[in-house]
Design an enzyme around this catalytic site. Structure first.
Site, short mmCIF file in Angstrom:
data_model
loop_
_atom_site.label_atom_id
_atom_site.label_comp_id
_atom_site.label_asym_id
_atom_site.label_seq_id
_atom_site.Cartn_x
_atom_site.Cartn_y
_atom_site.Cartn_z
N GLN A 126 38.13 59.22 108.36
CA GLN A 126 38.55 58.07 107.23
C GLN A 126 39.76 57.31 107.53
O GLN A 126 40.68 57.87 107.87
CB GLN A 126 38.83 58.82 105.81
CG GLN A 126 39.12 57.68 104.67
CD GLN A 126 39.28 58.17 103.51
OE1 GLN A 126 39.71 59.70 103.54
NE2 GLN A 126 39.32 57.72 102.21
N GLY A 127 39.54 56.06 107.46
CA GLY A 127 40.92 55.21 108.14
C GLY A 127 41.26 54.24 106.88
O GLY A 127 40.93 53.28 106.75
N TYR A 128 42.12 54.92 106.03
CA TYR A 128 42.61 54.30 104.80
C TYR A 128 44.10 54.02 105.06
O TYR A 128 44.59 53.01 105.17
CB TYR A 128 42.46 55.07 103.50
CG TYR A 128 40.98 54.60 102.97
CD1 TYR A 128 39.82 54.23 103.73
CD2 TYR A 128 40.73 54.92 101.68
CE1 TYR A 128 38.69 53.76 103.10
CE2 TYR A 128 39.79 54.45 100.98
CZ TYR A 128 38.52 53.90 101.55
OH TYR A 128 37.34 53.55 101.07
N SER A 129 44.73 55.29 104.87
CA SER A 129 46.33 55.56 105.02
C SER A 129 46.91 54.72 106.37
O SER A 129 46.37 54.96 107.42
CB SER A 129 46.75 56.84 104.76
OG SER A 129 46.50 57.06 103.55
N GLU A 244 35.88 60.97 96.66
CA GLU A 244 36.79 61.89 97.30
C GLU A 244 37.63 62.87 96.25
O GLU A 244 37.71 63.79 96.54
CB GLU A 244 37.94 60.96 97.86
CG GLU A 244 39.01 61.60 98.49
CD GLU A 244 40.13 60.83 99.22
OE1 GLU A 244 40.74 61.37 99.99
OE2 GLU A 244 39.96 59.43 98.92
N SER A 383 48.58 60.87 95.35
CA SER A 383 49.67 61.52 94.94
C SER A 383 49.64 62.17 93.65
O SER A 383 49.08 61.19 92.77
CB SER A 383 50.96 60.88 95.37
OG SER A 383 51.32 59.91 94.51
N ASN A 384 50.23 63.15 93.06
CA ASN A 384 50.19 63.43 91.72
C ASN A 384 51.03 62.33 90.94
O ASN A 384 50.85 62.33 89.56
CB ASN A 384 50.71 64.84 91.66
CG ASN A 384 49.72 66.12 91.98
OD1 ASN A 384 48.67 65.51 92.44
ND2 ASN A 384 50.11 67.27 91.72
N GLU A 385 52.00 61.80 91.47
CA GLU A 385 52.70 60.95 90.79
C GLU A 385 52.00 59.69 90.30
O GLU A 385 52.20 59.09 89.37
CB GLU A 385 54.05 60.38 91.72
CG GLU A 385 55.10 61.44 91.91
CD GLU A 385 54.70 62.53 92.98
OE1 GLU A 385 55.42 63.66 92.96
OE2 GLU A 385 53.81 62.46 93.73
#
Length: 398
Positions: A126-129, A244, A383-385
């Site tokens: 996967q190329g996201y971040s 995901e 992220s959880n935030e």
């Protein structure tokens, strides 16, 4: 809401358990249970076993090779495979790209890529971040400029899980730099063997190069590898993220890890008595058990709603937050249980066939590495935030 399983669903659970007892290689199950590193060959072996049974792509429509399972059956399968310590199914091709191709791809793309995902011909990543676009994914900078029948791609992706094994990468790229942040993004399929693609490993706290940086320098990609419409990639990206985050709470995996923790507490002694009888440790163990039981009930509610046509909303974010916190709490308490024996870190002990002298109890070898690796859970998949922001918007209206 009735959270009890039907007789048919319980019969299906028995069928899954029988399959696992007969077909799950003991060597693989032992490696997963002990927290050892899995090789590409290990993951491909389990992939092939499931494919042979027709259970690999269990959420695909039957017309594309899926088994036609219900939402409840998929949940049962995920739970039982985790409890049996089966290797996780590598999700990038099967559970992320495939649903996007089925919904938004061309018929030619589906005919070409889906069978190759099923039989293991193509390994996807996967190329996201990117370095400047993680949780704020819309800030991505990797560009794709149209040049005749090709796009020319330049940029960088990071945290690319298992990218060192991949044949292909599905990427979000910016095709209109003048558009607003969430517009002007396209969804592109890139052959990792293309000239100009470079993969560099990132060694994590547990000593494993599980993730990578991927660099693109003037990489030419056929326009035929565009999924859907140009500049509509954000729509496809959001659709992919719903897959995901499916089962990201990992109830089965947490239950299996908790059983191992409870066995550790019953076996180890402190002050001449089992660690499980220590009041402070027992209280911590009970807290995790209560949280895990509550999460399992909430997960069943979501599954039951989905089985009747409902779509999870903020519940997915709640489960993601609580599931990752519970798994991290389990690994933290496991490390605490082994005390000084969890402090030494012997990378070789994470490999199959290691015959070195153990420093303490066998399971202590991987306590620290597993604890370090599980730090990632509250970051990936949103992220959880960010999940808390989603909850505040969807429920509180902030």
């Amino acid at each position: 809401m009735d959270l009890r399983f039907t007789l048919g669903e319980e019969a299906f659970r028995d069928e899954v358990r029988q399959f696992l007892s007969e077909k799950l290689p003991a060597r693989l199950s032992d490696k997963v249970r002990r927290g050892l590193h899995l090789t590409k060959a290990d993951m491909e072996e389990w992939h092939a076993v499931l494919h042979a049974r027709g259970w690999l792509a269990n959420h695909w429509p039957e017309q594309y090779g899926g088994p036609g399972w219900s939402v409840v059956q998929r949940a049962i399968f995920d739970d039982e495979t985790a409890r049996a310590h089966a290797p996780r199914i590598v999700p990038f091709g099967l559970s992320m790209l495939a649903p996007v191709l089925i919904k938004y791809g061309t018929e030619e793309q589906r005919r070409h890529y889906l069978p190759r995902i099923l039989d293991g011909t193509d390994w996807w990543c996967q190329g996201y971040s990117e370095p400047g676009a993680g949780s704020d994914l819309a800030s991505l900078k990797t560009s794709a400029v149209r040049d005749g029948d090709h796009y020319v791609v330049n940029g960088q992706k990071t945290w690319t899980t298992l990218g060192q094994y991949a044949d292909w990468i599905f990427c979000l790229v910016r095709t209109d730099p003048t558009a607003k942040a969430q517009e002007g993004i396209s969804f592109l399929l890139i052959d990792m063997k293309s000239p100009g693609v470079e993969v560099r490993p990132i060694v994590l706290l547990d000593g494993d190069a599980e993730v990578n940086e991927v660099f693109f320098t003037d990489v030419r990609v056929p326009v035929a590898n565009l999924v859907g419409e140009e500049n509509k990639g954000w729509t496809y990206a959001k659709y992919l993220l719903t897959y995901e985050r499916t089962n990201i709470a990992g109830v089965g995996a947490s239950a299996a890890a908790f059983d191992r923790l409870r066995a550790t507490a019953a076996t180890l002694t402190r002050g001449g008595r089992p660690l499980a009888d220590d009041p402070l440790f027992a209280a911590r163990l009970a807290r995790i058990e209560i949280d895990l039981a509550n999460m399992a009930t909430t997960n069943l509610r979501v599954v039951a709603a989905a089985a009747h046509g409902g779509a999870p909303g903020a519940e997915s974010s709640m489960l993601k937050i609580k599931g990752t916190e519970i798994r991290q709490a389990i690994t933290a308490l496991q490390r605490r249980a082994f005390g000084i024996y969890a402090q030494p870190f012997v990378p070789e002990a994470l490999e199959e066939g290691y015959n070195g002298q153990p420093i303490g109890p066998e399971d202590a070898n991987t306590a620290a590495s597993t604890y370090f690796n599980m730090r990632k859970l509250s970051i990936f998949g949103g992220s959880n935030e960010v999940q808390k922001n989603i909850i505040s918007k969807m429920i509180v209206g902030l």
